[in-house]
Design a protein around this motif. Structure first.
Motif, PDB file in Angstrom:
ATOM      1  N   TYR A  49      -1.265   2.150   6.363  1.00  0.00           N
ATOM      2  CA  TYR A  49       0.013   2.239   5.674  1.00  0.00           C
ATOM      3  C   TYR A  49      -0.248   2.921   4.332  1.00  0.00           C
ATOM      4  O   TYR A  49      -1.254   2.650   3.677  1.00  0.00           O
ATOM      5  N   GLU A  50       0.678   3.776   3.923  1.00  0.00           N
ATOM      6  CA  GLU A  50       0.590   4.408   2.609  1.00  0.00           C
ATOM      7  C   GLU A  50       1.819   3.982   1.808  1.00  0.00           C
ATOM      8  O   GLU A  50       2.946   4.243   2.205  1.00  0.00           O
ATOM      9  N   LEU A  51       1.580   3.323   0.701  1.00  0.00           N
ATOM     10  CA  LEU A  51       2.657   2.829  -0.141  1.00  0.00           C
ATOM     11  C   LEU A  51       2.634   3.582  -1.469  1.00  0.00           C
ATOM     12  O   LEU A  51       1.582   3.779  -2.057  1.00  0.00           O
ATOM     13  N   LYS A  52       3.806   4.029  -1.899  1.00  0.00           N
ATOM     14  CA  LYS A  52       3.964   4.653  -3.215  1.00  0.00           C
ATOM     15  C   LYS A  52       5.081   3.905  -3.928  1.00  0.00           C
ATOM     16  O   LYS A  52       6.177   3.752  -3.404  1.00  0.00           O
ATOM     17  N   ALA A  53       4.790   3.433  -5.140  1.00  0.00           N
ATOM     18  CA  ALA A  53       5.746   2.638  -5.913  1.00  0.00           C
ATOM     19  C   ALA A  53       5.898   3.228  -7.307  1.00  0.00           C
ATOM     20  O   ALA A  53       4.915   3.599  -7.934  1.00  0.00           O
TER      21      ALA A  53
END
Length: 142
Positions: A49-53
């Motif tokens: 999973y790739e998360l950008k916040a």
């Protein structure tokens, strides 16, 4: 018979159009849920999973990330109180003082030992590799 029409305790008939809309906007938006939330994109790849916040205004040391029991938790605490004093004027509006954000994401089957994160230009990027056993446990409830 005269009626006194003062919604929210104000005489809207004596306001200019810009004052009316500005005040109306404050009334509406002050009753909405807190706008200080972490805006996030999560992409699922075959192996991770790739998360950008978005965490604008925060520094790296003001952000905490943890993963526990299938939950990724991102929190930040930002105290931008400006201690400088201006002896020539007075503060008219002060909005930048303190913000505290927290968000939780349910992500299962994560290889906890290989989670990586980086923070650059107000964007937190978290790489969450999946475990080899990607099958979810199915429980039949009767």
């Amino acid at each position: 018979m005269a009626y006194d029409l003062k919604p929210f305790g104000k005489d809207y008939f004596d306001m200019t159009a810009s004052e009316l809309f500005r005040d109306f906007g404050r009334q509406i938006f002050s009753n909405l849920p807190d706008q200080k939330t972490i805006k996030t994109d999560i992409n699922e790849k075959e192996d991770r999973y790739e998360l950008k916040a978005e965490l604008p205004g925060f520094s790296k040391d003001q952000i905490d990330i943890s993963y526990e029991n299938g939950m990724l938790i991102i929190s930040g605490e930002n105290n931008q109180v400006n201690e400088e004093k201006d002896n020539e004027g007075k503060v008219i509006q002060k909005e930048r003082s303190y913000s505290n954000v927290k968000r939780m994401y349910s992500l299962n089957n994560i290889d906890e030992d290989n989670i990586e994160a980086k923070f650059e230009d107000g964007i937190l990027s978290v790489d969450l590799p999946k475990t080899e056993n990607n099958q979810r446990k199915v429980i039949d409830i009767k």
